[in-house]
Design an enzyme around this catalytic site. Structure first.
Site, short mmCIF file in Angstrom:
data_model
loop_
_atom_site.label_atom_id
_atom_site.label_comp_id
_atom_site.label_asym_id
_atom_site.label_seq_id
_atom_site.Cartn_x
_atom_site.Cartn_y
_atom_site.Cartn_z
N HIS A 118 37.01 -10.62 25.36
CA HIS A 118 36.81 -12.12 24.92
C HIS A 118 35.68 -12.17 23.82
CE1 HIS A 118 38.58 -14.50 27.91
NE2 HIS A 118 38.37 -13.74 28.89
N HIS A 177 38.45 -6.26 29.27
CA HIS A 177 38.81 -7.69 29.33
C HIS A 177 37.86 -8.66 28.86
CE1 HIS A 177 41.14 -11.10 31.08
NE2 HIS A 177 39.91 -11.79 30.98
N GLU A 178 36.58 -8.01 29.32
CA GLU A 178 35.36 -8.98 28.92
C GLU A 178 35.17 -8.84 27.35
OE1 GLU A 178 35.02 -11.58 30.47
OE2 GLU A 178 36.03 -10.71 32.58
N GLY A 228 34.79 -11.37 36.62
CA GLY A 228 34.04 -11.37 35.41
C GLY A 228 34.19 -12.61 34.70
N CYS A 287 43.20 -14.15 34.02
CA CYS A 287 42.19 -14.64 33.18
C CYS A 287 41.63 -16.30 33.66
CB CYS A 287 42.14 -14.49 31.79
SG CYS A 287 40.97 -15.35 30.80
N LEU A 288 40.39 -16.41 33.86
CA LEU A 288 40.11 -17.83 34.29
C LEU A 288 40.27 -18.71 33.25
CD1 LEU A 288 36.64 -16.84 36.09
CD2 LEU A 288 38.62 -17.35 37.13
N GLN A 303 33.71 -17.96 27.23
CA GLN A 303 34.25 -18.85 28.20
C GLN A 303 33.55 -19.69 28.76
OE1 GLN A 303 35.46 -15.04 30.36
NE2 GLN A 303 37.21 -16.42 30.82
ZN ZN Z 1 39.24 -13.68 30.65
#
Ligand code: ZN
Length: 179
Positions: free
Chosen positions: A134, A130-131, A46, A88-89, A51
């Site tokens: 963000h 999670h998204e 995701g 998380c990226l 991000q």
């Molecule tokens: Zn993340």
């Protein structure tokens, strides 16, 4: 090469609440397409617009059924409890077991402006929560208990995970990013 560089923890864009999308047009579709390419390149399941430095409420994801985009997502129901090793990226290379609701009901719009309603469980539900976090400027480290969070911040510092000073980004103000 990925169309976007993924912003990492410490970048102020990750701490802001993103704005509602008011116009679903070709530019938004192109943004989603580039976000999907960036997500696959990472790779991740995701990716939310902040991000990649875009303060808009949309995210892309793929939990194994192909890429999808959700615009102006909202979690309208959440039930159960599930602990999952979450990463998380924007916090590369680290993960923690985090407990969150197991099932959610997500509402939003697709790229044609049609209303979406998705009932999700486990990994997909985790991804949605999670998204959406963000989009509200919340990173997974804020979902950790205080001791674990302190430890996480120390590890992030020790590993030198920080926004690149070479980036295209806006002026960095008083932030000290050089180590
Ligand atoms: Zn993340």
């Amino acid at each position: 090469m990925a169309p976007y560089r993924i912003r990492v923890v410490g970048d102020p864009v990750l701490r802001q609440r993103a704005s509602e999308v008011t116009e679903i047009d070709g530019r938004l579709a192109k943004l989603a397409e580039d976000m999907i390419a960036t997500m696959y390149d990472a790779p991740g399941v995701g990716l939310a617009a902040p991000q990649v430095g875009v303060e808009k409420r949309l995210f892309v994801y793929d939990v194994g059924e192909g890429p999808r985009t959700v615009v102006n997502p909202e979690i309208v129901e959440a039930t159960g409890e599930w602990t999952y090793e979450e990463g998380c990226l924007s916090v590369p290379g680290l993960s923690w077991p985090i407990t969150r609701p197991k099932q959610v009901l997500l509402r939003g719009l697709d790229l044609d402006g049609n209303e979406l309603e998705i009932e999700a469980d486990e990994l997909e539900a985790r991804c949605f929560q999670h998204e959406v976090d963000h989009l509200d400027g919340v990173l997974l480290i804020e979902r950790l208990d205080p001791d674990t969070r302190r430890e996480a911040l120390r590890t992030i510092r020790e590993r030198g995970i920080s926004p690149s000073v070479l980036a295209d980004a806006e002026p960095l103000g008083g932030l000290s990013l050089r180590r």
